[in-house]
Design a protein around this motif. Structure first.
Motif, short mmCIF file in Angstrom:
data_model
loop_
_atom_site.label_atom_id
_atom_site.label_comp_id
_atom_site.label_asym_id
_atom_site.label_seq_id
_atom_site.Cartn_x
_atom_site.Cartn_y
_atom_site.Cartn_z
N THR A 1 10.92 0.63 8.88
CA THR A 1 11.14 1.21 10.20
C THR A 1 12.30 2.19 10.27
N LYS A 2 13.26 2.05 9.38
CA LYS A 2 14.45 2.90 9.45
C LYS A 2 14.51 3.94 8.34
N GLY A 3 13.63 3.81 7.36
CA GLY A 3 13.61 4.78 6.27
C GLY A 3 12.71 5.96 6.59
N PRO A 4 12.58 6.90 5.65
CA PRO A 4 11.74 8.08 5.87
C PRO A 4 10.26 7.72 5.87
N LYS A 5 9.45 8.61 6.44
CA LYS A 5 8.01 8.44 6.39
C LYS A 5 7.52 8.67 4.96
N GLN A 6 6.28 8.27 4.70
CA GLN A 6 5.69 8.48 3.40
C GLN A 6 5.43 9.97 3.17
N GLN A 7 5.88 10.48 2.04
CA GLN A 7 5.56 11.84 1.65
C GLN A 7 4.18 11.88 1.01
N GLY A 8 3.62 13.07 0.94
CA GLY A 8 2.30 13.23 0.37
C GLY A 8 2.32 13.79 -1.03
N ALA A 9 1.12 13.97 -1.58
CA ALA A 9 0.96 14.52 -2.92
C ALA A 9 -0.07 15.64 -2.86
N PRO A 10 0.30 16.86 -3.22
CA PRO A 10 -0.67 17.96 -3.19
C PRO A 10 -1.88 17.67 -4.06
N ALA A 11 -2.99 18.31 -3.73
CA ALA A 11 -4.23 18.10 -4.48
C ALA A 11 -4.00 18.36 -5.96
N GLY B 1 0.81 -1.20 0.00
CA GLY B 1 0.00 0.00 0.00
C GLY B 1 0.85 1.25 0.00
N ARG B 2 1.93 1.21 0.74
CA ARG B 2 2.82 2.36 0.75
C ARG B 2 3.47 2.55 -0.62
N ILE B 3 3.86 1.45 -1.25
CA ILE B 3 4.52 1.54 -2.54
C ILE B 3 3.59 2.11 -3.61
N VAL B 4 2.31 1.68 -3.63
CA VAL B 4 1.42 2.22 -4.66
C VAL B 4 1.10 3.69 -4.39
N LEU B 5 1.06 4.11 -3.13
CA LEU B 5 0.89 5.54 -2.84
C LEU B 5 2.11 6.33 -3.29
N GLU B 6 3.29 5.75 -3.13
CA GLU B 6 4.50 6.42 -3.61
C GLU B 6 4.50 6.51 -5.13
N LEU B 7 4.02 5.46 -5.80
CA LEU B 7 3.87 5.53 -7.26
C LEU B 7 2.94 6.68 -7.65
N ALA B 8 1.80 6.78 -6.96
CA ALA B 8 0.85 7.85 -7.26
C ALA B 8 1.49 9.22 -7.01
N ARG B 9 2.23 9.33 -5.92
CA ARG B 9 2.90 10.61 -5.62
C ARG B 9 3.86 11.00 -6.73
N ARG B 10 4.51 10.00 -7.33
CA ARG B 10 5.44 10.26 -8.43
C ARG B 10 4.74 10.47 -9.77
N GLY B 11 3.43 10.23 -9.80
CA GLY B 11 2.71 10.38 -11.06
C GLY B 11 2.73 9.14 -11.93
N VAL B 12 3.01 8.00 -11.33
CA VAL B 12 3.10 6.74 -12.07
C VAL B 12 1.81 5.95 -11.89
#
Length: 207
Positions: free
Chosen positions: A135-145, A35-46
């Motif tokens: 646990t040791k990496g950064p938190k999930q970043q967000g994506a502006p509206a 779930g985190r990975i697909v949110l990161e994909l969305a944040r990147r525009g993928v």
């Protein structure tokens, strides 16, 4: 993927696969780390539409400590009991003892449902590295509206003991375009506790 395991590198690998296979605009669905990975994909525009179920990465410092301190021993226990998993998961008592952290109703699950996932945790050589990435990496970043490529749906179990429900508000704040869906009597694995509801949510939220 070779080298150090991190959320960024795992996401790179999925993004590369999407591009290499000509799947631009494909809907993506993931649960927990996925779930985190697909949110990161969305944040990147993928990708296209995104469904993230009980994603990691939205904890505060105390929650992150509890996550690591409880999940690591649980994984170690599952590995130590690898040879006895079919027998243990074949009984409602065994499922309750082993899976109470992951399911709101572990006694009600079937061995056929849970055994492949639990064996995967026990057998995968990358489980420890993946846990470190969380646990040791950064938190999930967000994506502006207005910056994500499609619809974003975040599903959360109200009885999740791994990524606890109060983290959903942080996820919704960081992804303001997202629709938040609550699973009622559900823990960290909606596909276990509410399979029909989870399936319908995915079908309704993706093209």
């Amino acid at each position: 993927m070779t080298g150090e395991v991190s959320i960024a590198r795992l996401t790179d690998s999925v993004a590369d696969f999407i591009r290499e296979q000509g799947l631009e605009g494909v809907s993506t669905v993931g649960q927990s780390m996925g779930g985190r990975i697909v949110l990161e994909l969305a944040r990147r525009g993928v990708g296209g539409d995104t469904v993230a179920l009980d994603p990691g990465g939205f904890w505060n410092r105390r929650e992150l400590f509890v996550f690591g301190a409880t999940l690591r021993p649980s994984i170690a226990l599952v590995r130590a009991l690898r040879g006895r998993l079919p027998a243990l998961l074949g009984s409602s008592v065994g499922r309750t003892l082993l899976l109470a952290q992951l399911s709101a109703r572990p006694w009600a699950l079937s061995e056929e449902t849970v055994l492949p996932d639990v064996r995967g945790l026990a057998d995968s050589p990358a489980t420890g590295a993946a846990l470190n990435a969380l646990t040791k990496g950064p938190k999930q970043q967000g994506a502006p509206a207005g910056t994500v490529p499609g619809r974003v749906t975040i599903g959360w179990g109200r009885r999740d003991l791994v990524t606890v429900p109060r983290q959903a508000a942080r996820a919704a704040e960081l992804f303001p375009d997202a629709v938040l869906h609550w699973f009622g009597r559900c823990g960290h694995f909606p596909q276990w506790d509410a399979p029909a509801e989870a399936t319908q949510l995915i079908l309704d939220s993706t093209d």
